[in-house]
Design a protein around this motif. Sequence first.
Motif, PDB file in Angstrom:
ATOM      1  N   MET A   1       0.832  -1.173   0.000  1.00 61.32           N
ATOM      2  CA  MET A   1       0.000   0.000   0.000  1.00 61.32           C
ATOM      3  C   MET A   1       0.882   1.243   0.000  1.00 61.32           C
ATOM      4  O   MET A   1       1.942   1.257   0.607  1.00 61.32           O
ATOM      5  CB  MET A   1      -0.880   0.054   1.243  1.00 61.32           C
ATOM      6  CG  MET A   1      -1.807  -1.106   1.402  1.00 61.32           C
ATOM      7  SD  MET A   1      -3.513  -0.684   1.745  1.00 61.32           S
ATOM      8  CE  MET A   1      -4.195  -0.131   0.273  1.00 61.32           C
TER       9      MET A   1
ATOM     10  N   ASP B   1      -4.067   1.679  -2.931  1.00 62.94           N
ATOM     11  CA  ASP B   1      -3.550   0.413  -3.443  1.00 62.94           C
ATOM     12  C   ASP B   1      -2.467   0.680  -4.472  1.00 62.94           C
ATOM     13  O   ASP B   1      -2.532   1.649  -5.234  1.00 62.94           O
ATOM     14  CB  ASP B   1      -4.661  -0.403  -4.095  1.00 62.94           C
ATOM     15  CG  ASP B   1      -5.627  -0.990  -3.074  1.00 62.94           C
ATOM     16  OD1 ASP B   1      -5.171  -1.353  -1.984  1.00 62.94           O
ATOM     17  OD2 ASP B   1      -6.824  -1.050  -3.379  1.00 62.94           O
TER      18      ASP B   1
ATOM     19  N   LEU C   1      -4.490   5.868   2.462  1.00 58.50           N
ATOM     20  CA  LEU C   1      -3.788   4.752   1.838  1.00 58.50           C
ATOM     21  C   LEU C   1      -4.361   4.514   0.451  1.00 58.50           C
ATOM     22  O   LEU C   1      -5.564   4.636   0.253  1.00 58.50           O
ATOM     23  CB  LEU C   1      -3.935   3.484   2.681  1.00 58.50           C
ATOM     24  CG  LEU C   1      -3.270   3.508   4.050  1.00 58.50           C
ATOM     25  CD1 LEU C   1      -3.696   2.311   4.868  1.00 58.50           C
ATOM     26  CD2 LEU C   1      -1.760   3.537   3.894  1.00 58.50           C
TER      27      LEU C   1
END
Length: 65
Positions: free
Chosen positions: A1, A64, A62
């Motif tokens: 992440m 991906d 966060l």
Amino acid sequence: MRIVTDVGRCVGAGQCALTEPRVFDQSEEDGTVVLLTDRAEGDVLENVHEAVDLCPSQALSLEDD
């Protein structure tokens, strides 16, 4: 992440640096968040998730990879 910070939103509460000092620090100048790395995994990622949740100004997020 990937860890994303928004210094403009940061109020310098320091919860992130207390929660995961391997990833977050605070500027000596104004106390805003300083990102030591923009990636996290394993137990570090778990603590980063907690720091994101604890941030009072929602200056952390966060994404991906």
